[in-house]
Design a protein around this motif. Sequence first.
Motif, PDB file in Angstrom:
ATOM      1  N   ILE A   1      -7.788  -0.475  -2.052  1.00  0.00           N
ATOM      2  CA  ILE A   1      -8.212   0.765  -2.696  1.00  0.00           C
ATOM      3  C   ILE A   1      -8.567   1.788  -1.616  1.00  0.00           C
ATOM      4  CG2 ILE A   1      -9.832   1.767  -4.347  1.00  0.00           C
ATOM      5  CD1 ILE A   1     -10.281  -1.074  -5.435  1.00  0.00           C
ATOM      6  N   GLY A   2      -7.616   2.623  -1.261  1.00  0.00           N
ATOM      7  CA  GLY A   2      -7.865   3.656  -0.262  1.00  0.00           C
ATOM      8  C   GLY A   2      -7.564   3.186   1.153  1.00  0.00           C
ATOM      9  N   ILE A   3      -7.367   4.141   2.030  1.00  0.00           N
ATOM     10  CA  ILE A   3      -6.964   3.849   3.408  1.00  0.00           C
ATOM     11  C   ILE A   3      -8.059   3.142   4.204  1.00  0.00           C
ATOM     12  CG2 ILE A   3      -7.681   6.127   4.231  1.00  0.00           C
ATOM     13  CD1 ILE A   3      -4.626   4.087   5.433  1.00  0.00           C
ATOM     14  N   ILE A   4      -9.330   3.517   3.959  1.00  0.00           N
ATOM     15  CA  ILE A   4     -10.424   2.886   4.705  1.00  0.00           C
ATOM     16  C   ILE A   4     -10.518   1.409   4.358  1.00  0.00           C
ATOM     17  CG2 ILE A   4     -12.932   2.856   5.043  1.00  0.00           C
ATOM     18  CD1 ILE A   4     -12.957   5.857   4.630  1.00  0.00           C
TER      19      ILE A   4
ATOM     20  N   GLU B   1      -1.546  -1.266 -12.786  1.00  0.00           N
ATOM     21  CA  GLU B   1      -0.095  -1.454 -12.897  1.00  0.00           C
ATOM     22  C   GLU B   1       0.465  -2.320 -11.772  1.00  0.00           C
ATOM     23  OE1 GLU B   1       1.225   2.630 -15.215  1.00  0.00           O
ATOM     24  OE2 GLU B   1       1.102   2.631 -13.021  1.00  0.00           O
ATOM     25  N   PHE B   2      -0.161  -2.277 -10.599  1.00  0.00           N
ATOM     26  CA  PHE B   2       0.320  -3.080  -9.480  1.00  0.00           C
ATOM     27  C   PHE B   2      -0.283  -4.488  -9.448  1.00  0.00           C
ATOM     28  CE2 PHE B   2       2.297   0.660  -7.929  1.00  0.00           C
ATOM     29  CZ  PHE B   2       3.196   0.273  -6.948  1.00  0.00           C
ATOM     30  N   GLY B   3      -1.212  -4.774 -10.367  1.00  0.00           N
ATOM     31  CA  GLY B   3      -1.708  -6.141 -10.474  1.00  0.00           C
ATOM     32  C   GLY B   3      -3.134  -6.358 -10.031  1.00  0.00           C
TER      33      GLY B   3
ATOM     34  N   PHE C   1       0.835  -1.198   0.000  1.00  0.00           N
ATOM     35  CA  PHE C   1       0.000   0.000   0.000  1.00  0.00           C
ATOM     36  C   PHE C   1       0.877   1.259   0.000  1.00  0.00           C
ATOM     37  CE2 PHE C   1      -2.543   3.331   2.027  1.00  0.00           C
ATOM     38  CZ  PHE C   1      -3.712   3.252   1.298  1.00  0.00           C
ATOM     39  N   GLY C   2       1.949   1.216   0.795  1.00  0.00           N
ATOM     40  CA  GLY C   2       2.863   2.353   0.831  1.00  0.00           C
ATOM     41  C   GLY C   2       3.511   2.610  -0.519  1.00  0.00           C
ATOM     42  N   PHE C   3       3.935   1.538  -1.209  1.00  0.00           N
ATOM     43  CA  PHE C   3       4.513   1.687  -2.549  1.00  0.00           C
ATOM     44  C   PHE C   3       3.494   2.273  -3.526  1.00  0.00           C
ATOM     45  CE2 PHE C   3       7.907  -1.401  -1.379  1.00  0.00           C
ATOM     46  CZ  PHE C   3       8.998  -0.624  -1.800  1.00  0.00           C
ATOM     47  N   MET C   4       2.240   1.815  -3.429  1.00  0.00           N
ATOM     48  CA  MET C   4       1.207   2.334  -4.328  1.00  0.00           C
ATOM     49  C   MET C   4       0.999   3.824  -4.120  1.00  0.00           C
ATOM     50  SD  MET C   4      -1.620  -0.725  -4.187  1.00  0.00           S
ATOM     51  CE  MET C   4      -2.774   0.139  -5.256  1.00  0.00           C
ATOM     52  N   GLU C   5       0.953   4.245  -2.870  1.00  0.00           N
ATOM     53  CA  GLU C   5       0.754   5.661  -2.584  1.00  0.00           C
ATOM     54  C   GLU C   5       1.965   6.489  -3.022  1.00  0.00           C
ATOM     55  OE1 GLU C   5      -1.830   7.353  -1.506  1.00  0.00           O
ATOM     56  OE2 GLU C   5      -3.103   5.579  -1.408  1.00  0.00           O
ATOM     57  N   TYR C   6       3.142   5.902  -2.875  1.00  0.00           N
ATOM     58  CA  TYR C   6       4.353   6.617  -3.284  1.00  0.00           C
ATOM     59  C   TYR C   6       4.418   6.744  -4.800  1.00  0.00           C
ATOM     60  CZ  TYR C   6       9.300   7.635  -4.041  1.00  0.00           C
ATOM     61  OH  TYR C   6      10.475   8.197  -4.458  1.00  0.00           O
ATOM     62  N   TYR C   7       4.060   5.700  -5.496  1.00  0.00           N
ATOM     63  CA  TYR C   7       4.151   5.672  -6.956  1.00  0.00           C
ATOM     64  C   TYR C   7       3.040   6.494  -7.599  1.00  0.00           C
ATOM     65  CZ  TYR C   7       4.326   3.839 -11.725  1.00  0.00           C
ATOM     66  OH  TYR C   7       4.401   3.720 -13.080  1.00  0.00           O
ATOM     67  N   GLY C   8       1.857   6.392  -7.041  1.00  0.00           N
ATOM     68  CA  GLY C   8       0.721   7.114  -7.616  1.00  0.00           C
ATOM     69  C   GLY C   8      -0.337   7.341  -6.559  1.00  0.00           C
ATOM     70  N   SER C   9      -1.365   6.502  -6.604  1.00  0.00           N
ATOM     71  CA  SER C   9      -2.426   6.575  -5.604  1.00  0.00           C
ATOM     72  C   SER C   9      -3.158   5.239  -5.591  1.00  0.00           C
ATOM     73  CB  SER C   9      -3.403   7.707  -5.916  1.00  0.00           C
ATOM     74  OG  SER C   9      -4.538   7.640  -5.058  1.00  0.00           O
ATOM     75  N   SER C  10      -3.477   4.756  -4.404  1.00  0.00           N
ATOM     76  CA  SER C  10      -4.184   3.479  -4.299  1.00  0.00           C
ATOM     77  C   SER C  10      -5.611   3.569  -4.816  1.00  0.00           C
ATOM     78  CB  SER C  10      -4.191   3.002  -2.841  1.00  0.00           C
ATOM     79  OG  SER C  10      -4.890   3.920  -2.018  1.00  0.00           O
ATOM     80  N   THR C  11      -6.106   4.793  -4.999  1.00  0.00           N
ATOM     81  CA  THR C  11      -7.454   4.965  -5.554  1.00  0.00           C
ATOM     82  C   THR C  11      -7.423   5.215  -7.064  1.00  0.00           C
ATOM     83  OG1 THR C  11      -7.391   7.318  -5.019  1.00  0.00           O
ATOM     84  CG2 THR C  11      -8.365   5.843  -3.380  1.00  0.00           C
ATOM     85  N   SER C  12      -6.230   5.249  -7.623  1.00  0.00           N
ATOM     86  CA  SER C  12      -6.084   5.453  -9.067  1.00  0.00           C
ATOM     87  C   SER C  12      -6.258   4.122  -9.794  1.00  0.00           C
ATOM     88  CB  SER C  12      -4.700   6.039  -9.377  1.00  0.00           C
ATOM     89  OG  SER C  12      -4.365   5.857 -10.739  1.00  0.00           O
ATOM     90  N   LEU C  13      -7.156   4.097 -10.773  1.00  0.00           N
ATOM     91  CA  LEU C  13      -7.351   2.872 -11.544  1.00  0.00           C
ATOM     92  C   LEU C  13      -6.069   2.463 -12.252  1.00  0.00           C
ATOM     93  CD1 LEU C  13     -10.870   3.345 -13.205  1.00  0.00           C
ATOM     94  CD2 LEU C  13     -10.258   1.827 -11.321  1.00  0.00           C
ATOM     95  N   LEU C  14      -5.355   3.432 -12.786  1.00  0.00           N
ATOM     96  CA  LEU C  14      -4.125   3.129 -13.507  1.00  0.00           C
ATOM     97  C   LEU C  14      -3.077   2.511 -12.576  1.00  0.00           C
ATOM     98  CD1 LEU C  14      -2.478   3.226 -16.065  1.00  0.00           C
ATOM     99  CD2 LEU C  14      -1.872   5.601 -15.549  1.00  0.00           C
TER     100      LEU C  14
END
Length: 521
Positions: A242-245, A217-219, A200-213
């Motif tokens: 998908i998102g912190i909640i 890309e993360f699988g 989750f941390g990598f996703m937020e760093y790379y883009g956003s966990s709520t971003s479809l793209l």
Amino acid sequence: MDELSQDVYYWQVIHHLVKNIGMSAFLVKSEEKEIWLETTEDSSEGTTVIRILRHDMNWSNYIARDLENLAKDAEHVRKDLRSKRLHIINVYISSFLPVDSYERFLDHPVKTKNNRITIQSFILDGEHGYEQRVSKLSEVINCELPRLTQISHDPVGDIHQYRREVVAISDRKSKQERALFTYGKPVLTFLLLISVLIIFGFMEYYGSSTSLLTLVEFGAKYDPLIHQGEWWRFFTAVFLHIGIIHLVMNSIALYYLGGLVERIYGTPRFLLIYLIAGLFGSISSFAFNSQVSAGASGAIFGCFGAILFFGMIHRKLFFRTMGKNVIIILIINLSLGFLIPMIDNSAHIGGLVGGFLAASCIHLPRNKQWKLQMTSLLVMLGTVSGLLLFGFSTQEDTQQTHLINIQISQELLQRGEIEKAYPLLKAAVDSEVDIVEAHFLLAYSEAKLGYLIDAERNLLITIEQRPLLHEAHFNLSLVYYELRQYREAYLAVEKALELEPNMEEYIELKTTIEKVLEKQM
């Protein structure tokens, strides 16, 4: 019969039922003068328990009051055991019979008003037809009861001996039951929690966990790419959120449910249950839901399935401990999935079924039932195959898929990855998807790639459908400018300024076009 002899007989009967028949004492009341025993098996008609009371009765009205109180206690017992019907074999051990008429309480079983509880009573007094009553009681409980023998020279010692053995057997059973919940340690549960937090941390760093793209890309589970052979997404999607909640809710559920399942099944079995349930959840989502999806929800519902399998094997222990709460929480979560459209309930149900089948296939530690396990394996393989066949046979080119692709394309355009966005938008427009933004975004990508004539056509379609979209008029002006159609460019930018007069970018373009037109005059 004297009181001490009946005290001995009271413990002798309990000792026999616990030690030799295998019943369990689950309720002790009135300073050990009243003990409830649970039989080893349930019948199709409900649960049978034996309640034994040591009390000397002078009058039958005591029985009447006791039966009234017993019915109230029985309702609580029935609910605790989660049984539809409860049959109580009620045994009074008394030194003598009531002096007045008491037979009406023994002739026929007593039923409560809701017909869910039946109480069948017996009195064992050691005299007055004692043998006949013991034989009848033995027949009802389907086991031979001991007869009252000559009292020994140390009746108190006999009572203590019987009691010690009953307590020892009960303690041993309690330890065996506790051992069922402490077979393993929740090592993998903590590793899974750490892994999803890191990802989750990598996703937020790379883009956003709520971003479809970013999710794709993360699988995440993305049907078009699965159709192209990226089956590994069925597994990787389980570790994304998908998102912190979403992350927090699933992490809490994994901590409690995953930890419980790992303690019951052990780490290797828990790993298989988790992965198989997650796979089932992803495949079910692939078969019935075209949305981009991710999360450990399917695997977590698989933990519910594994717990339900435990409850099927140890039904009474399950309902005596956690069963009621587990079922209520499960029903609430499934209901929310049906009520809230954004929840992927197909993944939840798939994970639940997958977890149950996985647990029944590998079974509980130190348990082997090859017929059940092989049957579960065949059902599991058949279910997975059926879901995959259904998923791959469904039409990939759907309105929902194109809507997702348009959202992904918009993110790609924001990143400047025009070449990746263009084919997705072109496919959406060629399929005549009813989304205005598709033509607008495709025109933007075509203009960037130099396909100016195509861009002009799609911008004109956009303006026809959305005449007040000032961005479309501005982009059309840019296209005309590149095509050196300056008069058309001027008219388009004027329309954009008419709709949005304070945009500096529009004013600058108009000024530039005016200068070009002046030179041509």
